[in-house]
Design an enzyme around this catalytic site. Structure first.
Site, PDB file in Angstrom:
ATOM      1  NE  ARG A 139      65.646  45.327  69.011  1.00 61.80           N
ATOM      2  CZ  ARG A 139      66.543  45.919  68.230  1.00 61.80           C
ATOM      3  NH1 ARG A 139      67.677  46.341  68.715  1.00 61.80           N
ATOM      4  NH2 ARG A 139      66.315  46.073  66.953  1.00 61.80           N
ATOM      5  CE  LYS A 181      67.849  48.694  60.277  1.00 55.65           C
ATOM      6  NZ  LYS A 181      68.489  49.988  60.107  1.00 55.65           N
ATOM      7  CD  GLU A 238      73.857  50.033  59.013  1.00 52.74           C
ATOM      8  OE1 GLU A 238      73.630  49.415  60.064  1.00 52.74           O
ATOM      9  OE2 GLU A 238      74.599  49.620  58.099  1.00 52.74           O
TER      10      GLU A 238
HETATM   11  P1  ATP Z   1      68.434  46.006  63.058  1.00 55.07           P
HETATM   12  O1  ATP Z   1      69.183  45.442  64.226  1.00 55.07           O
HETATM   13  O2  ATP Z   1      67.123  45.378  62.805  1.00 55.07           O
HETATM   14  O3  ATP Z   1      69.256  46.161  61.818  1.00 55.07           O
HETATM   15  P2  ATP Z   1      69.056  48.503  64.104  1.00 55.07           P
HETATM   16  O4  ATP Z   1      68.770  48.640  65.541  1.00 55.07           O
HETATM   17  O5  ATP Z   1      70.457  48.216  63.763  1.00 55.07           O
HETATM   18  O6  ATP Z   1      68.058  47.472  63.480  1.00 55.07           O
HETATM   19  P3  ATP Z   1      69.267  51.207  63.317  1.00 55.07           P
HETATM   20  O7  ATP Z   1      68.928  51.817  62.025  1.00 55.07           O
HETATM   21  O8  ATP Z   1      70.685  51.143  63.695  1.00 55.07           O
HETATM   22  O9  ATP Z   1      68.610  49.769  63.303  1.00 55.07           O
HETATM   23  O10 ATP Z   1      68.422  51.865  64.472  1.00 55.07           O
HETATM   24  C1  ATP Z   1      68.350  53.246  64.699  1.00 55.07           C
HETATM   25  C2  ATP Z   1      67.935  53.497  66.108  1.00 55.07           C
HETATM   26  O11 ATP Z   1      66.672  52.887  66.368  1.00 55.07           O
HETATM   27  C3  ATP Z   1      68.921  52.933  67.102  1.00 55.07           C
HETATM   28  O12 ATP Z   1      69.139  53.883  68.109  1.00 55.07           O
HETATM   29  C4  ATP Z   1      68.221  51.721  67.656  1.00 55.07           C
HETATM   30  O13 ATP Z   1      68.598  51.502  68.979  1.00 55.07           O
HETATM   31  C5  ATP Z   1      66.744  52.082  67.525  1.00 55.07           C
HETATM   32  N1  ATP Z   1      65.939  50.890  67.357  1.00 55.07           N
HETATM   33  C6  ATP Z   1      66.078  49.936  66.422  1.00 55.07           C
HETATM   34  N2  ATP Z   1      65.198  48.947  66.603  1.00 55.07           N
HETATM   35  C7  ATP Z   1      64.456  49.273  67.688  1.00 55.07           C
HETATM   36  C8  ATP Z   1      63.390  48.658  68.388  1.00 55.07           C
HETATM   37  N3  ATP Z   1      62.875  47.483  68.001  1.00 55.07           N
HETATM   38  N4  ATP Z   1      62.885  49.286  69.471  1.00 55.07           N
HETATM   39  C9  ATP Z   1      63.373  50.470  69.849  1.00 55.07           C
HETATM   40  N5  ATP Z   1      64.374  51.107  69.246  1.00 55.07           N
HETATM   41  C10 ATP Z   1      64.931  50.524  68.172  1.00 55.07           C
HETATM   42 MG    MG Z   2      72.049  49.462  64.272  1.00 52.04          MG
END
Ligand code: ATP
Ligand code: MG
Length: 568
Positions: A270, A280, A43
């Protein structure tokens, strides 16, 4: 399409993780016509962090290994939080890691039309309705995991009325929050996500790509699975928290699909790191409230922060490979990441001599004005990296902490009456020091060198316990060195939800040393060049160096193993 791919793991890696096993089975069984097609779906509401790198290595890495493809798809379903600045940085970071989406760059917003049509279809099938209740009421009616929810009074609205209202929602006729579109599934489902989830909401904010064309926006849960479907994704990998969303994604695809094909979602754990935060939202807060100097602050776990600090993509990938993919949440020790970058730079970084806290050392019996160019091996791990010259003169700098006037026993560094080796040069014997009369601070240290002990001569092999690094006062340059420590004082700043994570920040996470001295060889150093400062650690040239026209280094990590062991 190349369906054979390279289905064997690199040598030395025996065990497949559960996702690799699944892909290999799918290929063996000829599923999806032996296609492997994945996607990375960020995102664009922040910069990528090292957790994302774990997802990227899986999505892009496995597609590559199995002869498949990986799309980059921006999940831009919330115009309020998203921005092109983030889109650009995300693309830069993925490329930096060494991956590429070729011509497959997509946005969830590319599918807004298809998603709208699908929502209209659901309404027509009696599987979606417009709810006029405020969010709090809808949320209250959801029930709890042990108590069924309550059906909305609007659930039985006629199809015609739903179609009309949904259309008018998108015309901008209603206030934000006044109406939503919900899927009509099951208010008694044990899975809370199946209790008539909201699938569209009104947002009066221009979208970074579609402008003000839309007034309603699909929820992430309504977009994600369908976008996978539209793109022909075969393997949809995401983190464990999405496991409970999977039945909902499957339900949508059941309503949508017109063949046997469906994307298959699999969840993995994760990446969490000790002494930092990864959300984020929290990272944005650190940036906005100036706790750090931007997203690329070298203390941040963001990819641009790690890059600026001096981490290499190879070290990040090797760390991710080591921690692996499982079904169990864990917090990964940042020391493992540090050891990965040490291992990587150990074989690549040239060794140079620098003094962070200089004090003068005068070699009293060395001819004034004489310069000897000593040979300094660039990397003892790799002969092919050659050597460079370092100037030896009567006046040198050594580290202030390498001298003690009245040392404890077993002190092997510089102290009156004791011999030490000056790396690549001579063995010297300390003869005394000079202090500032008022402050008592040591201003000069004196020593005598033994001309027979020049590096390479037989006498140089004489047993001396300490070896010190040094630079010539006249043949060294001034530099700024930025030392970083953990961003947070505690291992897991997320542990206690009642404690504001900002109160756990380490006040000493950045230390700036202004008057360091580095050997002349570093005059050639360019932004991002990496070095081992002997006995001190691995360092990288900061981009500010170029901007400000002076040498500025970031410490990536301190050293763990080196010849300094003999003196520490
Ligand atoms: P946040 O919850 O911090 O806003 P997010 O997971 O919503 O982060 P996205 O931009 O939606 O962030 O993530 C893109 C991809 O990266 C998704 O498939 C998510 O599962 C993966 N991802 C995000 N954070 C992690 C992490 N700490 N470890 C592994 N994969 C991750
Ligand atoms: Mg997300």
């Amino acid at each position: 399409m190349n369906t054979t791919g390279d289905t064997t793991r690199e040598e030395g890696k025996k065990n497949l993780n559960f996702i690799e096993t699944m892909v290999e089975n799918d290929l063996k069984e000829g599923r999806n016509g032996k296609r492997v097609h994945t996607r990375f779906p960020p995102e664009p509401n922040g910069y990528l962090h090292i957790g994302h790198a774990k997802a990227i290595c899986l999505d892009f890495g496995l597609a590559q290994r199995y002869g498949g493809k990986c799309n980059l798809r921006f999940d831009d379903t919330n115009p309020v939080k998203e921005d092109t600045e983030y889109v650009d940085s995300i693309m830069e970071d993925i490329h930096w890691l060494g991956f590429d989406w070729e011509d497959r760059l997509y946005y969830a917003s590319d599918y807004f039309g298809q998603l709208w049509n699908f929502a209209v279809d659901l309404i027509k099938k009696g599987l979606a309705y417009v709810d006029d209740q405020p969010a709090e009421v809808i949320s209250r009616q959801k029930g709890t995991p042990t108590q069924p929810g309550t059906e909305s009074p609007y659930r039985t609205r006629s199809t015609a009325e739903n179609l009309d209202l949904f259309e008018r929602m998108n015309q901008g006729e209603f206030e934000e929050g006044s109406r939503v579109l919900r899927a009509k599934i099951d208010m008694t489902s044990p899975n809370m996500h199946m209790r008539d989830p909201i699938i569209y909401r009104i947002i009066n904010h221009p979208h970074h790509r579609t402008g003000s064309a839309w007034k309603v926006y699909p929820m992430y849960d309504f977009a994600h699975g369908q976008c996978d479907y539209f793109e022909g994704i075969t393997h949809s990998w995401c983190t464990l928290e999405f496991e409970v969303h999977r039945p909902l994604y499957d339900w949508f695809i059941d309503q949508l699909k017109d063949s046997d094909y469906r994307p298959r979602q699999t969840e993995f754990n994760r990446l969490n790191l000790t002494y930092t935060v990864m959300s984020k939202r929290k990272l944005l807060q650190l940036v906005k409230e100036n706790y750090v100097n931007g997203w690329d602050d070298p203390r941040m776990p963001t990819l641009c922060g790690l890059r600026r600090r001096g981490y290499t993509p190879e070290s990040i990938k090797s760390f991710i490979d080591k921690i692996g993919y499982t079904k169990f949440e864990a917090v990964n020790d940042v020391a493992l990441l540090e050891s990965a970058v040490r291992d990587d730079l150990n074989i690549r970084a040239p060794r140079v001599s620098t003094v962070l806290d200089p004090v003068k050392l005068i070699v009293t019996n060395y001819p004034e004005g004489q310069i000897e160019l000593m040979e300094a091996v660039n990397n003892p791990e790799d002969e092919s990296m050659g050597s460079h010259e370092i100037a030896f003169t009567q006046e040198l700098f050594i580290e202030r902490e390498d001298f003690m006037e009245n040392p404890p026993k077993k002190y092997f560094r510089m102290t009156p009456g004791q011999e030490v080796r000056l790396k690549n040069a001579y063995i010297v014997k300390c003869t005394g020091c000079e202090k500032n009369e008022t402050t008592g601070k040591i201003e000069k240290i004196y020593c005598e060198y033994d001309p027979q002990t020049r590096s390479g001569m037989p006498e140089a092999n004489r047993k001396v316990k300490g070896t010190l690094h040094w630079v010539s006062t006249a043949h060294s340059l001034e530099a700024e060195v930025r030392l970083y420590d953990r961003l947070f004082c505690v291992e897991n700043p997320n542990e206690d939800k009642d404690i504001d994570f900002r109160s756990l920040l380490n006040p000493d996470s950045l230390k700036i040393l202004k008057n360091c001295r580095v050997e002349q060889e570093l005059a050639k150093a360019k932004v991002s060049d990496k070095f081992q400062f002997q006995r001190l650690g691995y360092f990288s040239v900061d981009p500010d160096s170029e901007k400000e026209g002076r040498l500025i280094f970031n410490r990536i990590v301190p050293l763990k193993d080196s010849w300094s062991k003999t003196v520490k």
